[in-house]
Design a protein around this motif. Sequence first.
Motif, short mmCIF file in Angstrom:
data_model
loop_
_atom_site.label_atom_id
_atom_site.label_comp_id
_atom_site.label_asym_id
_atom_site.label_seq_id
_atom_site.Cartn_x
_atom_site.Cartn_y
_atom_site.Cartn_z
N VAL A 84 0.82 -1.21 0.00
CA VAL A 84 0.00 0.00 0.00
C VAL A 84 0.85 1.27 0.00
CG1 VAL A 84 -1.82 -1.21 1.24
CG2 VAL A 84 -0.16 0.14 2.52
N LEU A 85 2.18 1.14 0.03
CA LEU A 85 3.04 2.32 0.11
C LEU A 85 3.14 3.01 -1.25
CD1 LEU A 85 5.95 1.03 2.38
CD2 LEU A 85 3.93 2.34 3.02
N ASP A 86 3.33 4.31 -1.21
CA ASP A 86 3.44 5.11 -2.43
C ASP A 86 4.74 4.77 -3.15
OD1 ASP A 86 4.20 7.76 -3.97
OD2 ASP A 86 2.05 7.83 -3.56
N PRO A 87 4.71 4.61 -4.48
CA PRO A 87 5.94 4.26 -5.21
C PRO A 87 7.06 5.27 -5.03
CG PRO A 87 4.01 3.95 -6.59
CD PRO A 87 3.54 4.65 -5.35
N ALA A 88 6.72 6.55 -4.88
CA ALA A 88 7.76 7.57 -4.71
C ALA A 88 8.54 7.36 -3.42
CB ALA A 88 7.13 8.96 -4.72
N LEU A 89 7.93 6.71 -2.45
CA LEU A 89 8.60 6.47 -1.18
C LEU A 89 9.61 5.33 -1.29
CD1 LEU A 89 8.34 7.68 1.70
CD2 LEU A 89 6.81 5.79 2.25
N LEU A 90 9.42 4.46 -2.26
CA LEU A 90 10.25 3.26 -2.38
C LEU A 90 11.34 3.39 -3.42
CD1 LEU A 90 7.38 0.59 -2.28
CD2 LEU A 90 8.70 1.50 -0.38
N ARG A 91 11.42 4.50 -4.11
CA ARG A 91 12.43 4.61 -5.16
C ARG A 91 13.81 4.83 -4.56
NH1 ARG A 91 14.79 9.37 -5.63
NH2 ARG A 91 13.71 11.37 -5.33
N PRO A 92 14.88 4.51 -5.32
CA PRO A 92 16.25 4.78 -4.84
C PRO A 92 16.44 6.26 -4.52
CG PRO A 92 16.29 3.34 -6.76
CD PRO A 92 14.88 3.80 -6.61
N GLY A 93 17.17 6.52 -3.46
CA GLY A 93 17.35 7.88 -2.99
C GLY A 93 16.48 8.18 -1.79
N ARG A 94 15.47 7.38 -1.59
CA ARG A 94 14.64 7.50 -0.39
C ARG A 94 14.78 6.23 0.43
NH1 ARG A 94 10.44 10.76 -4.04
NH2 ARG A 94 11.24 12.83 -3.57
N PHE A 95 13.89 5.30 0.24
CA PHE A 95 14.13 4.00 0.87
C PHE A 95 14.89 3.14 -0.13
CE2 PHE A 95 10.63 5.30 3.69
CZ PHE A 95 11.24 5.04 4.91
N ASP A 96 16.21 3.24 -0.04
CA ASP A 96 17.06 2.56 -1.02
C ASP A 96 16.98 1.05 -0.90
OD1 ASP A 96 18.56 5.18 0.08
OD2 ASP A 96 18.89 4.99 -2.08
N ARG A 97 16.77 0.58 0.31
CA ARG A 97 16.79 -0.86 0.53
C ARG A 97 15.50 -1.31 1.20
NH1 ARG A 97 22.88 -2.39 2.74
NH2 ARG A 97 24.02 -1.58 0.93
N GLN A 98 15.06 -2.45 0.77
CA GLN A 98 13.94 -3.12 1.43
C GLN A 98 14.45 -4.44 1.98
OE1 GLN A 98 10.15 -3.31 -0.61
NE2 GLN A 98 10.68 -1.57 -1.92
N VAL A 99 14.47 -4.54 3.28
CA VAL A 99 14.98 -5.72 3.96
C VAL A 99 13.79 -6.54 4.45
CG1 VAL A 99 16.39 -6.58 5.86
CG2 VAL A 99 17.06 -4.49 4.65
N VAL A 100 13.68 -7.74 3.94
CA VAL A 100 12.58 -8.63 4.33
C VAL A 100 12.95 -9.32 5.64
CG1 VAL A 100 11.18 -10.61 3.66
CG2 VAL A 100 11.94 -8.97 1.93
#
Length: 645
Positions: A306-322
């Motif tokens: 449900v998160l906004d794509p702009a929040l997940l792009r490189p430069g913001r949340f660069d990494r997603q750790v499962v």
Amino acid sequence: MNNLGRNLALWVSIILLLLLLVNMFQPGSTQHAAQQLAYSDFIADVDTGHVRSVVMQNHNISGTLTDGTAFETYAPLDPSLVTRMVGKGVEVVAKPQEQEGSPLLRYFLNSLPIILLVAAWLFMMRQMQGAGGRAMGFGKSRAKMLTEKHGRVTFDDVAGIDEAKGELQEIVDFLKDPQKFTRLGGKIPKGVLLVGPPGTGKTLLARAIAGEANVPFFTISGSDFVEMFVGVGASRVRDMFEQGKKAAPCIIFIDEIDAVGRHRGAGMGGGNDEREQTLNQMLVEMDGFESNEGVILIAATNRPDVLDPALLRPGRFDRQVVVPNPDVSGREKILRVHMRKVPLASDVDPRIIARGTPGFSGADLANLVNEAALSAARLGRRTVSMREFEDAKDKVLMGVERRSLIMSDDEKRRTAYHEAGHAITAVLVPESEPIHKATIVPRGRALGMVMRLPEDDRLSMSKKNAFAHLVVAMGGRVAEEVIYGKDNVCNGAMGDIKMATRVARSMVTEWGMSDKLGMIAYADDDQNGGFFAGASRNFSEETAREIDEEVRRLVDEAYVQARNYLHDHIDELRRLAEALLEYETLSGEEIRQIMRGQPIERKEEEESGPVNRRSSVPQVGGPDAQGSDKPENENGGPAPVPQPS
């Protein structure tokens, strides 16, 4: 509610004081409207009959003239005055002289209204200052700095998620020695998003990063940004990053970021939606014109979709750790961490407990250890043994033992044969998991249970394994038919039948395990074969008929195989049922000994019953008048399958 009552009482007090002061200083009041008469004029009015009544108190005289005018005067010592007034028909009232009190007391009583007024004014000003401070700080960040008094957490306190710790170790190294990365032109990630189910240790992992790096750690919830007024959340985001810059290098942890980071455009307020404005400000702060060097943002959510794509792009949340639910090795490590503060008996084996808890999160395992410790404390023991861990695991998975449930001898014997049928088929079917234990002690809604213990977490399932589940599921009903006849079976196999039908239908419609229907997916992705729950079908009526026939064929074949097993081992069935009636709970090794015709040797146990020596996995089914559906294998994988008891 308390603040409302306090404010209401304050305003009532203020209003009463104002009314009192107005009454005291009102020019038209009786006290100040009384006419001051000279004593000589008063004597003249008495002689002429113009005085109606007087009140005498010491030398003070007050009264009313015949025209209704109030007057006051001071009379000297005149013994004939009373006789003169009575002779003229004046109504005379005499009052005793007031006791002379302390001057300080009299001064205090006279000043009391003013004191109360000043006190109320000071309290009101203090409240206004507090409200003003809150008003001025309405847009201040609510992030709290985690200090040593909260307890320092390191990577040693986080177990079972080694891959996630490896990803985050780089951030720790950067916070300790930034030059190691910057001299080669590298930049540390500005944001790390921790994604995983609830209870897997996302918050604990973020605290461990701060503990390892020994840097300031600010924590805040995503819901703390959003208020009723537009712009407040954005102001709090700005202030949060300002605090971070002052304390840099530092870590800012936002828990449940999905509360503020959802897709934009879905709000009811359009462009003025408070949540969207807050998200916009966060996007700018993370990667805008101003740099936030040394401020690392870590966020956690179990809803990344449900998160906004702009929040997940490189430069913001660069990494997603499962951060997933741990595997069997991870569960063992987590158990060892939580067992540090628990005095353990020598028979406790964390590996066996870990094997019996597939799908458990770190929070679930912590609760398991706590339940075992509480159980041992209730029994007055000095150490926690494997027995308490077994009882705690069974309680968490299946509910509390229903020792108070009164079962007739016939129902208890029927339950024993039902569970014995499951146990024998589980031992005889080669592709079945090793049997762990069987019990006829009621738990939850089930009257009995057979449990099997997989050697490792199962991530996939073969056709033989799936068919073995069907055979074991049919074992309970077949045992009742063999002993009591087809006309005397009960509804205890309802849960087994539902589970077997679900597995067989999945084999046909989802897993491509039907030679007749081939490798075609006939089930929707929404709800475990959504068309069976009433969703629209994507196939013809003829195909639906073929699916039903194929499901029926698989279940019937499993039924026939289970019947053959139990007919060939009828003596073992009877011996095992009698042993269950005697001991109520049998371990897997004891079941195999009984089937081999060997006597079981069981040491004298304490008053609470036999010890279950190994851990187990709960299986669905068993004699259950209400059709209990216990949680199935939750470890994940392409096809989690429930297992019958």
